[in-house]
Design a protein around this motif. Structure first.
Motif, short mmCIF file in Angstrom:
data_model
loop_
_atom_site.label_atom_id
_atom_site.label_comp_id
_atom_site.label_asym_id
_atom_site.label_seq_id
_atom_site.Cartn_x
_atom_site.Cartn_y
_atom_site.Cartn_z
N ILE A 3 0.85 -1.18 0.00
CA ILE A 3 0.00 0.00 0.00
C ILE A 3 0.89 1.23 0.00
CG2 ILE A 3 -0.19 -0.09 2.50
CD1 ILE A 3 -2.96 1.16 2.20
N SER A 4 0.42 2.26 -0.64
CA SER A 4 1.18 3.51 -0.66
C SER A 4 0.55 4.52 0.28
CB SER A 4 1.21 4.09 -2.08
OG SER A 4 -0.05 4.65 -2.41
N LYS A 5 1.30 5.57 0.57
CA LYS A 5 0.74 6.61 1.45
C LYS A 5 -0.48 7.26 0.81
CE LYS A 5 3.75 10.43 0.09
NZ LYS A 5 4.80 11.32 0.53
N VAL A 26 3.26 2.36 6.30
CA VAL A 26 4.45 3.10 6.74
C VAL A 26 5.73 2.33 6.45
CG1 VAL A 26 3.19 4.45 8.46
CG2 VAL A 26 4.40 2.36 9.18
N ARG A 27 5.63 1.03 6.27
CA ARG A 27 6.82 0.25 5.91
C ARG A 27 7.18 0.44 4.44
NH1 ARG A 27 4.98 -4.72 9.66
NH2 ARG A 27 6.08 -4.04 11.55
N ALA A 32 3.48 8.11 5.30
CA ALA A 32 2.07 7.73 5.32
C ALA A 32 1.49 7.91 6.73
CB ALA A 32 1.89 6.30 4.84
N LEU A 33 2.35 7.99 7.73
CA LEU A 33 1.88 8.21 9.09
C LEU A 33 0.99 9.45 9.17
CD1 LEU A 33 2.07 7.23 12.06
CD2 LEU A 33 4.00 8.80 12.33
N LYS A 34 1.23 10.39 8.33
CA LYS A 34 0.43 11.63 8.29
C LYS A 34 -1.07 11.32 8.19
CE LYS A 34 -0.23 15.81 5.51
NZ LYS A 34 0.30 16.61 4.39
N PHE A 35 -1.41 10.23 7.48
CA PHE A 35 -2.81 9.94 7.19
C PHE A 35 -3.41 8.89 8.12
CE2 PHE A 35 -0.63 11.16 3.24
CZ PHE A 35 -1.23 12.40 3.07
N ALA A 49 8.39 2.29 13.10
CA ALA A 49 8.43 1.74 11.74
C ALA A 49 8.41 2.88 10.71
CB ALA A 49 7.25 0.80 11.51
N ALA A 50 7.59 3.88 10.97
CA ALA A 50 7.51 5.03 10.06
C ALA A 50 8.83 5.77 9.99
CB ALA A 50 6.38 5.97 10.50
#
Length: 90
Positions: A3-5, A26-27, A32-35, A49-50
C-alpha cells in the motif's frame, strides 16, 4: 500487502485505524503516518516503523507524547540529525 501513502490518504477511516494496514503503509513510505488515525500516531511501534522508512521525517506526524519520548527521538535523530527539528523542545 502493499500500500502507498496515497492509498492510506484516501482509505476509509476504519482502515486508517487498522494497525496492520497502517504498518504496511508506513513500511513502504513512513510519511504515510500523516494519514493514520490519531490513535496510531501514539503507537510507538507504528511510529518507529515510520521513522525507519522516512529518514526520520515521520516524527513530525507522531503524537506530541512521542515527540518527547527519548527512544523515539533518538531513533529519528540516529537516522537523520535534522529530524531533531520535529522533537519536542522540553
Amino acid at each position: 500487502m502493499t500500500i502507498s501513502k496515497y492509498e492510506l490518504e484516501s482509505a476509509d477511516d476504519s482502515l486508517k485505524k487498522d494497525k496492520e494496514f497502517v504498518l504496511a503503509a508506513v513500511r513502504i513510505d513512513g510519511l504515510a503516518l500523516k494519514f493514520a488515525d490519531d490513535s496510531l500516531k501514539k503507537d510507538k511501534e507504528v511510529v518507529l516503523a515510520a521513522l525507519l522508512h522516512s529518514y526520520g521525517k515521520a516524527l513530525q506526524y507522531a503524537d506530541d507524547s512521542l515527540k518527547k519520548d527519548k527512544e523515539v527521538v533518538l531513533a529519528a535523530v540516529s537516522i537523520d540529525g535534522l529530524a531533531l527539528e520535529y522533537a519536542d523542545d522540553s
